[in-house]
Design a protein around this motif. Sequence first.
Motif, mmCIF file in Angstrom:
data_model
loop_
_atom_site.group_PDB
_atom_site.id
_atom_site.type_symbol
_atom_site.label_atom_id
_atom_site.label_comp_id
_atom_site.label_asym_id
_atom_site.label_seq_id
_atom_site.Cartn_x
_atom_site.Cartn_y
_atom_site.Cartn_z
ATOM 1 N N SER A 151 0.819 -1.215 0.000
ATOM 2 C CA SER A 151 0.000 0.000 0.000
ATOM 3 C C SER A 151 0.852 1.264 0.000
ATOM 4 O O SER A 151 0.471 2.270 -0.597
ATOM 5 C CB SER A 151 -0.924 0.030 1.226
ATOM 6 N N ARG A 152 1.995 1.229 0.653
ATOM 7 C CA ARG A 152 2.793 2.444 0.812
ATOM 8 C C ARG A 152 3.269 3.028 -0.517
ATOM 9 O O ARG A 152 3.187 4.249 -0.714
ATOM 10 C CB ARG A 152 3.990 2.180 1.742
ATOM 11 N N PRO A 153 3.771 2.233 -1.464
ATOM 12 C CA PRO A 153 4.192 2.835 -2.741
ATOM 13 C C PRO A 153 3.049 3.540 -3.468
ATOM 14 O O PRO A 153 3.252 4.603 -4.066
ATOM 15 C CB PRO A 153 4.716 1.631 -3.536
ATOM 16 N N GLU A 154 1.845 2.966 -3.433
ATOM 17 C CA GLU A 154 0.707 3.572 -4.116
ATOM 18 C C GLU A 154 0.318 4.892 -3.457
ATOM 19 O O GLU A 154 0.072 5.891 -4.132
ATOM 20 C CB GLU A 154 -0.489 2.611 -4.097
ATOM 21 N N ARG A 155 0.272 4.903 -2.121
ATOM 22 C CA ARG A 155 -0.077 6.141 -1.427
ATOM 23 C C ARG A 155 0.995 7.203 -1.634
ATOM 24 O O ARG A 155 0.685 8.394 -1.822
ATOM 25 C CB ARG A 155 -0.279 5.860 0.062
ATOM 26 N N ALA A 156 2.264 6.786 -1.608
ATOM 27 C CA ALA A 156 3.356 7.730 -1.831
ATOM 28 C C ALA A 156 3.318 8.282 -3.253
ATOM 29 O O ALA A 156 3.611 9.461 -3.475
ATOM 30 C CB ALA A 156 4.698 7.043 -1.555
ATOM 31 N N MET A 157 2.944 7.441 -4.216
ATOM 32 C CA MET A 157 2.869 7.893 -5.608
ATOM 33 C C MET A 157 1.843 9.009 -5.762
ATOM 34 O O MET A 157 2.123 10.056 -6.363
ATOM 35 C CB MET A 157 2.498 6.714 -6.509
ATOM 36 N N ALA A 158 0.632 8.789 -5.226
ATOM 37 C CA ALA A 158 -0.419 9.802 -5.370
ATOM 38 C C ALA A 158 -0.007 11.120 -4.721
ATOM 39 O O ALA A 158 -0.226 12.203 -5.282
ATOM 40 C CB ALA A 158 -1.716 9.288 -4.747
ATOM 41 N N LYS A 159 0.622 11.048 -3.555
ATOM 42 C CA LYS A 159 1.057 12.265 -2.869
ATOM 43 C C LYS A 159 2.173 12.961 -3.647
ATOM 44 O O LYS A 159 2.192 14.189 -3.756
ATOM 45 C CB LYS A 159 1.527 11.930 -1.457
ATOM 46 N N ALA A 160 3.116 12.171 -4.190
ATOM 47 C CA ALA A 160 4.238 12.757 -4.923
ATOM 48 C C ALA A 160 3.758 13.431 -6.205
ATOM 49 O O ALA A 160 4.234 14.520 -6.562
ATOM 50 C CB ALA A 160 5.275 11.684 -5.242
ATOM 51 N N VAL A 161 2.811 12.803 -6.915
ATOM 52 C CA VAL A 161 2.270 13.408 -8.142
ATOM 53 C C VAL A 161 1.588 14.729 -7.808
ATOM 54 O O VAL A 161 1.826 15.758 -8.459
ATOM 55 C CB VAL A 161 1.283 12.443 -8.834
ATOM 56 N N ALA A 162 0.739 14.725 -6.766
ATOM 57 C CA ALA A 162 0.034 15.954 -6.382
ATOM 58 C C ALA A 162 1.017 17.030 -5.933
ATOM 59 O O ALA A 162 0.866 18.208 -6.287
ATOM 60 C CB ALA A 162 -0.966 15.639 -5.268
ATOM 61 N N ARG A 163 2.033 16.641 -5.180
ATOM 62 C CA ARG A 163 3.011 17.618 -4.685
ATOM 63 C C ARG A 163 3.784 18.253 -5.839
ATOM 64 O O ARG A 163 4.013 19.471 -5.853
ATOM 65 C CB ARG A 163 3.966 16.937 -3.702
ATOM 66 N N ASN A 164 4.194 17.455 -6.820
ATOM 67 C CA ASN A 164 4.959 17.984 -7.944
ATOM 68 C C ASN A 164 4.107 18.860 -8.851
ATOM 69 O O ASN A 164 4.582 19.873 -9.376
ATOM 70 C CB ASN A 164 5.570 16.835 -8.757
ATOM 71 N N ILE A 165 2.836 18.500 -9.041
ATOM 72 C CA ILE A 165 1.947 19.349 -9.841
ATOM 73 C C ILE A 165 1.765 20.692 -9.137
ATOM 74 O O ILE A 165 1.832 21.762 -9.756
ATOM 75 C CB ILE A 165 0.589 18.661 -10.063
#
Length: 330
Positions: free
Chosen positions: A111-125
């Motif tokens: 679960s952690r990679p998926e949650r980290a991915m969504a947060k990282a995408v939103a943060r970079n946008i």
Amino acid sequence: MITEILGTEITPLPLDSRTGLLFLALLTEWFIPFPFFVRLNKLVPGIAALGRRVNRPGSSAAQQKLAGVMLPLVIMTPIFAFIIAFREILDGVELAQSLTEFFLLLLVLESRPERAMAKAVARNINSDRKHQAREILGRFTLRVTAKLSPMGMYKAAAESAALRLINSFYVPAFAYLLLGIYGALAVKLIIIMSMAFNLKLPVNQYFGRCCYFVEQFCFILPAMWLIPFIIMLPGGAPADPRALAAAIQSWPSKTTAMALALLASKENIRLGGPRYYLLTLYRFPEIGGTENPTEKSVRDMISDTGKAIWFALLVLILSGIGYDYYSFYH
């Protein structure tokens, strides 16, 4: 003293039972950071490369279908043989079986990679680093991300993270409670191979069918159990059930599409629509609400997906622990 007062022996939480081990593994994977590479999903690129060697261009449809049946068996047989032999060697060693099962669960759950991915995408946008956001998203989805707008990236991040939380975290955990560690491992490997031999790629049109249909069969019971818990979330009931049912008919996976549609409806965000996989355009029907996804709605959707999953699993785990105590005292 408590034992003397109650007049009976108090049995601690059965952490070496199936439900106890799963509860510990879920807590460990969800809350304790450890390297992302310690996951079976990291096998996807290697298995995909192996599939390309077997699924040769120019093969007939029958040959591709046969290869799609045989290769999963060739992959799974030595893995299970090694694990069974390893556990047999440790048989009789105190706690060895439980510890082996616990560490296998940590490999299976993700679960952690998926949650980290969504947060990282939103943060970079949000920081106007759209190129980095597209690169991160490209590692988690087959979509062509090079030309995605911020709204398109939010949409892809929400869909991918929610679906992979269900497929990579919830479904293997459900399978473990129902079938044990070998069943969970088999379901996880089927999911991995279905990702590696994805039907959205034209080359896998016949080759990936076996894994896809087995995967869909494995999703039926977990999805039927999860969907009521999504509906029980505040605002989780769909406003128009008929429109929702009609929209998911064109989605590849009907069971996970239903869960995704309910989650999107709860957040009132619009998901689906056209997307490119390599050079192929797919037009999925739009599901959910009426608003375009934003950073906040993506975070809320991931949070609500986690809440529904934990609620569904905790009910099963507590029921299992209650059954263990009942069996012990009766």
